[in-house]
Design a protein around this motif. Sequence first.
Motif, PDB file in Angstrom:
ATOM      1  N   LYS A 132       0.881  -1.003  -0.007  1.00 17.14           N
ATOM      2  CA  LYS A 132       0.075   0.136   0.091  1.00 17.14           C
ATOM      3  C   LYS A 132       1.022   1.285  -0.002  1.00 17.14           C
ATOM      4  O   LYS A 132       0.619   2.232  -0.739  1.00 17.14           O
ATOM      5  CB  LYS A 132      -1.132  -0.095   1.266  1.00 17.14           C
ATOM      6  CG  LYS A 132      -1.839   0.976   1.406  1.00 17.14           C
ATOM      7  CD  LYS A 132      -2.958   0.909   2.398  1.00 17.14           C
ATOM      8  CE  LYS A 132      -3.786   2.052   2.532  1.00 17.14           C
ATOM      9  NZ  LYS A 132      -3.432   2.878   3.570  1.00 17.14           N
ATOM     10  N   THR A 133       1.744   1.218   0.846  1.00 16.45           N
ATOM     11  CA  THR A 133       2.645   2.191   0.909  1.00 16.45           C
ATOM     12  C   THR A 133       4.461   2.016   0.745  1.00 16.45           C
ATOM     13  O   THR A 133       4.791   0.932   1.475  1.00 16.45           O
ATOM     14  CB  THR A 133       2.699   3.102   2.412  1.00 16.45           C
ATOM     15  OG1 THR A 133       1.387   3.344   2.509  1.00 16.45           O
ATOM     16  CG2 THR A 133       3.483   4.472   2.470  1.00 16.45           C
ATOM     17  N   VAL A 134       4.844   2.454  -0.290  1.00 21.20           N
ATOM     18  CA  VAL A 134       6.344   2.090  -0.705  1.00 21.20           C
ATOM     19  C   VAL A 134       7.242   3.290  -0.567  1.00 21.20           C
ATOM     20  O   VAL A 134       6.742   4.330  -1.256  1.00 21.20           O
ATOM     21  CB  VAL A 134       6.118   1.370  -2.167  1.00 21.20           C
ATOM     22  CG1 VAL A 134       7.651   0.952  -2.346  1.00 21.20           C
ATOM     23  CG2 VAL A 134       5.280   0.544  -2.099  1.00 21.20           C
ATOM     24  N   LEU A 135       8.394   3.259   0.181  1.00 19.23           N
ATOM     25  CA  LEU A 135       9.414   4.204   0.092  1.00 19.23           C
ATOM     26  C   LEU A 135      10.409   3.842  -1.071  1.00 19.23           C
ATOM     27  O   LEU A 135      11.062   2.720  -1.028  1.00 19.23           O
ATOM     28  CB  LEU A 135      10.181   4.161   1.281  1.00 19.23           C
ATOM     29  CG  LEU A 135      11.417   5.106   1.512  1.00 19.23           C
ATOM     30  CD1 LEU A 135      10.789   6.860   1.257  1.00 19.23           C
ATOM     31  CD2 LEU A 135      11.975   5.191   2.931  1.00 19.23           C
ATOM     32  N   VAL A 136      10.592   4.770  -2.001  1.00 19.80           N
ATOM     33  CA  VAL A 136      11.707   4.374  -3.134  1.00 19.80           C
ATOM     34  C   VAL A 136      12.684   5.532  -3.025  1.00 19.80           C
ATOM     35  O   VAL A 136      12.299   6.476  -2.898  1.00 19.80           O
ATOM     36  CB  VAL A 136      10.846   4.812  -4.624  1.00 19.80           C
ATOM     37  CG1 VAL A 136      11.640   4.397  -5.785  1.00 19.80           C
ATOM     38  CG2 VAL A 136       9.539   4.098  -4.525  1.00 19.80           C
ATOM     39  N   ILE A 137      13.990   5.048  -2.824  1.00 21.66           N
ATOM     40  CA  ILE A 137      14.766   6.043  -2.985  1.00 21.66           C
ATOM     41  C   ILE A 137      16.069   5.571  -3.918  1.00 21.66           C
ATOM     42  O   ILE A 137      16.092   4.645  -4.355  1.00 21.66           O
ATOM     43  CB  ILE A 137      15.554   5.846  -1.529  1.00 21.66           C
ATOM     44  CG1 ILE A 137      14.649   5.928  -0.142  1.00 21.66           C
ATOM     45  CG2 ILE A 137      16.787   6.667  -1.202  1.00 21.66           C
ATOM     46  CD1 ILE A 137      15.332   5.570   1.314  1.00 21.66           C
TER      47      ILE A 137
END
Length: 321
Positions: A132-137
């Motif tokens: 649902k919630t993704v951190l992309v770095i």
Amino acid sequence: MTHAAVIGVGSYLPEHVLTNADLARMVETSDEWIVTRTGIRERRMVGPDEMTSDLAARAGERALADANIAPEKVDLLVVGTSTPDMAFPSTACLTQAKLGLTCPAYDLNAACTGFIFALQHATAAIESGRAKTVLVIGADALTRLVDFTDRSTCVLFGDGAGAFVLQASKEQGVLGVHLGSDGHGADLLYAQTTAPVPADAFLKMNGNEVFKFAVRAIPKVTRQALRESHLTVDDVTWFVPHQANQRILDTIADRLGVPHERVVSTIERTGNTSSASIPLAIDGLYTAGNLKSGDILVLVGFGAGLTWGAAVVRWTKKEIS
Ligand code: UT7
């Protein structure tokens, strides 16, 4: 259908500034040559104890704060990097611990195109319902791989990190992504860090061939991603290319037939920060108040591999106040 939208953005640059004058004391070069041929005046450089995961964690922390998302709400962390802290564990695992996340975390290496590949990956995870919630770095410390006796490459690269928080949404934020790879071009740009010969550890590049590849690939993949998103170049508010050389940015603006002021440039102050350059440029637009809800962005990258890719994003966040 569930879509992916950007709900947070953040970036980080290390404190130490390396100017063209500093480099001119190290190799036979000049501020005039570097500025004319590349547009770069300065770049940031990691400190001796500062690792890619430190840059990634700072950018990630800022993106989570911007999105107002608590660490335990993140379902997945993907870090695009080609300068991992170590062979293993992944930079994403080290970043996860620094941020206090509890989700699965892994790296993805598409060199300077890493952020676009990671964005595609995060979007697919959200659209399929797996996250649902993704951190992309995107985070890189290319100055660690650069040979500071090779003037043809050492003037180009800098360090930094940029991040997006993506979340499942009824609104379609990421409209389309088009990626490509061609391993036949592997010898044009590489860093063989596991080689037994120490000299091969440094980054090597055939700059002229990479330049020609970039100005061919970027307009083409931009048009492909726009076509798949049912848009044209006239619909785009901001083109945000990978920042490698001001002459590449100018050439692609001409080839796409768009005014140069719609092609975002941060190269003067950052140099080429590899997978960090695109989210860093977007965070710059955002914090300067230059992004409005509804704006259409094309994020387009190219790099070692060879790899290339473009993502079309509708900005759904409100303008920063
Ligand atoms: O993320 C993707 C990675 N990289 C890129 O996208 C880089 C793409 N390529 C480029 O940006 C450009 O090809 C460079 C900036 C790397 C080189 O610019 P160029 O205008 O293609 O220069 P060149 O390689 O054709 O070199 C021209 C001259 C050469 O001297 P001679 O043979 O004409 O006497 C070089 O030795 O400039 C010389 N040169 C330099 N002189 C002063 C190369 N680097 C330097 C330097 N300072 N730093």
